[in-house]
Design an enzyme around this catalytic site. Structure first.
Site, PDB file in Angstrom:
ATOM      1  N   ASP A 145      93.022  45.693  73.424  1.00  0.00           N
ATOM      2  CA  ASP A 145      91.765  45.214  74.029  1.00  0.00           C
ATOM      3  C   ASP A 145      91.327  43.878  73.429  1.00  0.00           C
ATOM      4  O   ASP A 145      90.923  42.965  74.151  1.00  0.00           O
ATOM      5  CB  ASP A 145      90.641  46.243  73.826  1.00  0.00           C
ATOM      6  CG  ASP A 145      90.782  47.440  74.750  1.00  0.00           C
ATOM      7  OD1 ASP A 145      91.374  47.292  75.829  1.00  0.00           O
ATOM      8  OD2 ASP A 145      90.296  48.532  74.384  1.00  0.00           O
ATOM      9  N   LYS A 158      89.724  57.300  73.545  1.00  0.00           N
ATOM     10  CA  LYS A 158      90.255  56.196  72.734  1.00  0.00           C
ATOM     11  C   LYS A 158      90.196  56.473  71.230  1.00  0.00           C
ATOM     12  O   LYS A 158      91.035  55.976  70.483  1.00  0.00           O
ATOM     13  CB  LYS A 158      89.488  54.904  73.040  1.00  0.00           C
ATOM     14  CG  LYS A 158      89.886  54.272  74.354  1.00  0.00           C
ATOM     15  CD  LYS A 158      89.162  52.958  74.543  1.00  0.00           C
ATOM     16  CE  LYS A 158      89.830  52.152  75.632  1.00  0.00           C
ATOM     17  NZ  LYS A 158      89.318  50.781  75.708  1.00  0.00           N
TER      18      LYS A 158
END
Ligand code: ATR
Length: 291
Positions: free
Chosen positions: A107, A71
């Site tokens: 997210d 990520k």
């Protein structure tokens, strides 16, 4: 599901990635809408992220999700970042247009959408976050952006909580924010000042894990979130069911971050209920087959 010569390919890169449930609910959404698309797992080792990213335009891959451990490291391989991804410092979604790869992060908005679905507004709330890793960063920035009045970050490694606190303070000076440790005395001091707690640590992933917060601190005015969705009922969620006014696990966040990725790739409104049902069926299947 029918794959044709024209099917668009989407997927998720991570290591390991075989446990990911994103293929289950993304493919359910494509199938439900009759889109000629498919979504596959791409296991990519940590040292191979550059090579994998260079291959994306060449292979005509249409869009990707990104998970652990890529990520953050994927950022240097991308052409541009969304404001959200830049703020959080991590990418979970990549859109592809020709040779241009753009990093996004859904997210935080996935978490806020799942809270809102549970009837919990963020504005004006006092919130304790357990953990200061990647998941915590996405949640903390979106809570600050959503107007939380007080944020307390408790982490085993206090320096990580302090560093995150400082970054949030610089960007959102109106939010009252502090860092603390996760020892019994640290939590005791801050628990009575909050009306929501969010576990972003990995404590609870194993079925035998204890609660990251002692049972004695929980009370009826608290709303409790655990970002863990498998197992669906961690020890913390079991305590919350008994003692608190509400609770939520991480399955809503998982669906909503995926739904936001779907919208970025296709421009089409994602069929949330279809995705949720596919996830529930897969989780149910996993729990019965592991018994
Ligand atoms: P993620 O991307 O899921 O957030 P991460 O970035 O590795 O994963 O962060 C894991 C978080 O869980 C961290 O806050 C970590 O605390 P440290 O920063 O002190 O490592 C926390 N964590 C993991 N295991 C823990 C444990 N046994 N006790 C307390 N905190 C723990």
């Amino acid at each position: 599901m029918k794959i044709t010569g024209k099917s668009k390919v989407f997927g998720i890169i991570g290591w390991p990635v075989s446990h990911s449930l994103s293929p289950v609910f993304q493919n359910a959404a494509f199938e439900y809408l009759g889109l000629d698309c498919c979504y596959v797992p791409f296991p990519v080792e940590a040292g191979k992220i550059d090579a994998a990213m260079r291959a994306i335009p060449a292979l005509n891959i249409a869009g990707l999700n990104v998970t652990v451990p890529h990520k953050e490291s994927v950022i240097s391989c991308l052409s541009a970042l969304s404001e959200e991804a830049m703020m959080i410092g991590a990418v979970n979604t990549i859109t592809v247009s020709g040779d241009r790869l753009v990093g996004h992060n859904t997210d935080g908005q996935g978490f806020i959408a799942s809270l809102s679905e549970a009837g919990e507004p963020v504005d004006g709330r006092s919130i304790l976050i357990l953990g200061a890793g990647g998941a915590s960063r996405a949640v903390v920035f979106s809570l600050a952006e959503g107007g939380a009045s007080t944020i307390i970050i408790a982490n085993r490694t206090v320096s990580k909580a302090e560093s995150l606190t400082e970054q949030v303070r610089q960007r959102f000076p109106a939010v009252k924010i502090e860092a603390t440790g996760m020892e019994h005395a640290d939590l005791k001091r801050v628990f009575h000042n909050v009306d929501m707690i969010i576990n972003t640590t990995s404590i609870g992933l194993k079925i035998e894990d204890p609660s990251p917060a002692p049972k004695e601190f929980l009370h009826k005015d608290l709303f409790v979130c655990d970002l863990i969705y498998n197992p669906p009922d961690t020890e913390l969620i079991r305590y919350a069911k008994e003692l608190c006014r509400g609770h939520m696990n991480g399955s809503g966040m998982l669906i909503h971050q995926g739904a936001a990725s779907f919208k970025l790739w296709t421009g089409i409104e994602p069929p949330i209920q279809v995705m949720r049902q596919a996830l529930q069926d897969a989780l149910q299947h996993r729990s019965t087959s592991s018994r």
